[in-house]
Design a protein around this motif. Structure first.
Motif, PDB file in Angstrom:
ATOM      1  N   VAL A   1      32.821 -24.588  18.048  1.00 36.82           N
ATOM      2  CA  VAL A   1      32.353 -23.203  18.158  1.00 36.82           C
ATOM      3  C   VAL A   1      31.138 -23.195  19.082  1.00 36.82           C
ATOM      4  CG1 VAL A   1      31.540 -21.142  16.958  1.00 36.82           C
ATOM      5  CG2 VAL A   1      33.165 -22.689  15.828  1.00 36.82           C
ATOM      6  N   ASN A   2      31.322 -22.680  20.295  1.00 31.73           N
ATOM      7  CA  ASN A   2      30.217 -22.534  21.247  1.00 31.73           C
ATOM      8  C   ASN A   2      29.546 -21.195  20.983  1.00 31.73           C
ATOM      9  OD1 ASN A   2      30.345 -24.922  22.999  1.00 31.73           O
ATOM     10  ND2 ASN A   2      32.334 -24.133  23.641  1.00 31.73           N
ATOM     11  N   ASN A   3      28.478 -21.234  20.209  1.00 24.07           N
ATOM     12  CA  ASN A   3      27.825 -20.008  19.761  1.00 24.07           C
ATOM     13  C   ASN A   3      26.388 -19.873  20.251  1.00 24.07           C
ATOM     14  OD1 ASN A   3      27.188 -17.716  17.730  1.00 24.07           O
ATOM     15  ND2 ASN A   3      25.764 -19.356  17.145  1.00 24.07           N
ATOM     16  N   ALA A   4      25.706 -20.968  20.545  1.00 25.70           N
ATOM     17  CA  ALA A   4      24.283 -20.907  20.890  1.00 25.70           C
ATOM     18  C   ALA A   4      24.059 -19.991  22.084  1.00 25.70           C
ATOM     19  CB  ALA A   4      23.761 -22.309  21.193  1.00 25.70           C
ATOM     20  N   GLY A   5      23.042 -19.142  21.986  1.00 27.74           N
ATOM     21  CA  GLY A   5      22.757 -18.258  23.104  1.00 27.74           C
ATOM     22  C   GLY A   5      21.699 -17.235  22.757  1.00 27.74           C
ATOM     23  N   HIS A   6      21.223 -16.547  23.770  1.00 26.93           N
ATOM     24  CA  HIS A   6      20.255 -15.466  23.574  1.00 26.93           C
ATOM     25  C   HIS A   6      20.261 -14.579  24.818  1.00 26.93           C
ATOM     26  CE1 HIS A   6      17.368 -17.094  26.503  1.00 26.93           C
ATOM     27  NE2 HIS A   6      17.652 -18.290  26.004  1.00 26.93           N
ATOM     28  N   ALA A   7      19.734 -13.369  24.662  1.00 25.72           N
ATOM     29  CA  ALA A   7      19.547 -12.458  25.785  1.00 25.72           C
ATOM     30  C   ALA A   7      18.067 -12.483  26.172  1.00 25.72           C
ATOM     31  CB  ALA A   7      19.990 -11.053  25.410  1.00 25.72           C
ATOM     32  N   LEU A   8      17.701 -11.700  27.172  1.00 27.94           N
ATOM     33  CA  LEU A   8      16.322 -11.621  27.641  1.00 27.94           C
ATOM     34  C   LEU A   8      15.793 -10.197  27.462  1.00 27.94           C
ATOM     35  CD1 LEU A   8      16.567 -13.720  30.935  1.00 27.94           C
ATOM     36  CD2 LEU A   8      15.594 -14.445  28.743  1.00 27.94           C
TER      37      LEU A   8
ATOM     38  N   ALA B   1      31.310 -14.863  22.872  1.00 24.48           N
ATOM     39  CA  ALA B   1      30.887 -14.093  24.037  1.00 24.48           C
ATOM     40  C   ALA B   1      30.229 -12.800  23.535  1.00 24.48           C
ATOM     41  CB  ALA B   1      32.080 -13.817  24.944  1.00 24.48           C
ATOM     42  N   SER B   2      30.631 -11.659  24.072  1.00 29.75           N
ATOM     43  CA  SER B   2      30.054 -10.377  23.672  1.00 29.75           C
ATOM     44  C   SER B   2      30.842  -9.268  24.342  1.00 29.75           C
ATOM     45  CB  SER B   2      28.585 -10.290  24.096  1.00 29.75           C
ATOM     46  OG  SER B   2      28.077  -8.980  23.934  1.00 29.75           O
ATOM     47  N   VAL B   3      30.867  -8.082  23.718  1.00 33.82           N
ATOM     48  CA  VAL B   3      31.460  -6.950  24.421  1.00 33.82           C
ATOM     49  C   VAL B   3      30.645  -6.597  25.662  1.00 33.82           C
ATOM     50  CG1 VAL B   3      32.596  -5.988  22.387  1.00 33.82           C
ATOM     51  CG2 VAL B   3      30.278  -5.264  22.956  1.00 33.82           C
ATOM     52  N   ALA B   4      29.416  -7.096  25.759  1.00 34.04           N
ATOM     53  CA  ALA B   4      28.630  -6.919  26.984  1.00 34.04           C
ATOM     54  C   ALA B   4      29.329  -7.550  28.183  1.00 34.04           C
ATOM     55  CB  ALA B   4      27.234  -7.520  26.817  1.00 34.04           C
ATOM     56  N   GLY B   5      30.177  -8.540  27.924  1.00 37.96           N
ATOM     57  CA  GLY B   5      30.900  -9.192  29.004  1.00 37.96           C
ATOM     58  C   GLY B   5      32.047  -8.360  29.558  1.00 37.96           C
ATOM     59  N   LEU B   6      32.326  -7.206  28.945  1.00 37.97           N
ATOM     60  CA  LEU B   6      33.400  -6.352  29.416  1.00 37.97           C
ATOM     61  C   LEU B   6      32.921  -5.322  30.433  1.00 37.97           C
ATOM     62  CD1 LEU B   6      35.081  -5.669  25.943  1.00 37.97           C
ATOM     63  CD2 LEU B   6      35.611  -7.482  27.585  1.00 37.97           C
TER      64      LEU B   6
ATOM     65  N   LEU C   1      39.797 -19.107  21.651  1.00 35.96           N
ATOM     66  CA  LEU C   1      39.537 -17.703  21.360  1.00 35.96           C
ATOM     67  C   LEU C   1      38.180 -17.297  21.905  1.00 35.96           C
ATOM     68  CD1 LEU C   1      40.364 -15.090  19.760  1.00 35.96           C
ATOM     69  CD2 LEU C   1      39.038 -16.046  17.841  1.00 35.96           C
ATOM     70  N   ALA C   2      38.135 -16.166  22.607  1.00 36.57           N
ATOM     71  CA  ALA C   2      36.868 -15.556  23.013  1.00 36.57           C
ATOM     72  C   ALA C   2      36.474 -14.541  21.944  1.00 36.57           C
ATOM     73  CB  ALA C   2      37.011 -14.878  24.369  1.00 36.57           C
ATOM     74  N   VAL C   3      35.371 -14.800  21.259  1.00 36.98           N
ATOM     75  CA  VAL C   3      34.864 -13.905  20.222  1.00 36.98           C
ATOM     76  C   VAL C   3      33.873 -12.951  20.885  1.00 36.98           C
ATOM     77  CG1 VAL C   3      33.714 -13.752  17.987  1.00 36.98           C
ATOM     78  CG2 VAL C   3      35.122 -15.757  18.535  1.00 36.98           C
TER      79      VAL C   3
ATOM     80  N   LYS D   1      28.462 -13.639  29.845  1.00 35.29           N
ATOM     81  CA  LYS D   1      29.467 -13.448  28.794  1.00 35.29           C
ATOM     82  C   LYS D   1      30.836 -13.147  29.403  1.00 35.29           C
ATOM     83  CE  LYS D   1      26.851 -14.065  25.149  1.00 35.29           C
ATOM     84  NZ  LYS D   1      27.070 -15.207  24.236  1.00 35.29           N
ATOM     85  N   ALA D   2      30.860 -12.443  30.540  1.00 33.89           N
ATOM     86  CA  ALA D   2      32.133 -12.206  31.223  1.00 33.89           C
ATOM     87  C   ALA D   2      32.737 -13.528  31.689  1.00 33.89           C
ATOM     88  CB  ALA D   2      31.926 -11.272  32.421  1.00 33.89           C
ATOM     89  N   TRP D   3      31.901 -14.414  32.196  1.00 31.50           N
ATOM     90  CA  TRP D   3      32.383 -15.743  32.592  1.00 31.50           C
ATOM     91  C   TRP D   3      33.002 -16.455  31.383  1.00 31.50           C
ATOM     92  CZ3 TRP D   3      31.592 -20.641  30.863  1.00 31.50           C
ATOM     93  CH2 TRP D   3      32.094 -21.674  31.659  1.00 31.50           C
TER      94      TRP D   3
END
Length: 247
Positions: free
Chosen positions: A82-89, A135-140, A172-174, A150-152
């Protein structure tokens, strides 16, 4: 007994996945930067679910941190990644520091690229496995560097899913929307919009079993994702100017 390795596994959505996999009887490897928090989480999960929990303290925004986790993936049996680590700015590009932007991209793009690369040989050799990329719906939408990263991850996941399906590995892209993860709350977002971590995890597990390419939790975010998919690019760009959901 199978093993799940989860990055960012001591809080938020990562911890939600850790609890779910532990409840289903999977052993765990949790990756995060904060070793004391990892230790507390490991004790909690072991005592509650009776599974074995290993921890790796690593900063995945660094080459050294990725190396450490890659070595584990190459030497141990890991059935689920599960590749989950991340943050926004807090500041949109280009108002924030360039070094912060680069660090975010290292964490959101380079780390899952490298860890997935390390996990695939073992999974394909065994003929089974699963990779969940949070990922995130931000990637859409065209939503700054966070959305671009996130789109990548979404497109990477969907391409990889096609390549690995014949070899028994599910991908799966979550794509969560606004989710209560313990991070500071955004007061301008109405309460009804927010998801719980369990909603995101529940939907992801259903979509993984159904072998779907993407997982979007919440009826409103499903409608959002459908609208974005079918909207003209000019309208989608206009939608992106409003605040975009971030997990």
């Amino acid at each position: 007994m199978t093993t799940a390795l989860i990055t960012g596994g001591s809080s938020g959505i990562g911890l939600g996945f850790a609890r779910r996999f532990a409840a289903e009887g999977h052993d765990l490897v949790l990756v995060a930067r904060d070793q004391p928090r990892l230790d507390r989480t490991a004790v909690e999960l072991q005592s509650r679910y009776g599974v074995h929990v290993d921890t790796i303290s690593a900063d995945l925004a660094t080459v050294e941190g990725c190396d450490l986790v890659e070595k584990h993936l190459g030497s141990a049996v890991v059935d689920i990644l599960v590749n989950n680590a991340g943050h926004a700015l807090p500041q949109p590009y280009p108002r924030g520091a360039l070094a912060d932007e680069e660090r975010m991209l290292d964490l959101l793009v380079r780390a899952p690229l490298r860890l997935t690369h390390a996990a695939i040989p073992g999974m394909t050799a065994r003929g089974h496995g699963a990779i969940l990329n949070v990922a995130s719906v931000a990637g859409l939408l065209p939503a700054g560097t966070y959305g671009a990263a996130k789109a990548w991850l979404i497109h990477f996941s969907e391409s990889l899913r096609l390549d690995l399906a014949p070899r028994g590995v599910r991908v799966l892209a979550v794509c969560p929307g606004f989710t209560h993860t313990g991070a500071p709350h955004i007061d301008t977002i109405p309460d009804w919009i927010w998801l719980s971590v369990d909603q995101v995890v529940d939907q992801a597990m259903k979509d993984l079993r159904r072998r779907r390419p993407r997982s979007v939790a919440g009826r409103h975010f499903k409608l959002y994702a459908t609208a974005v998919h079918h909207a003209p690019r000019r309208l989608a760009a206009r939608m992106a100017r409003s605040r975009t959901p971030k997990n």
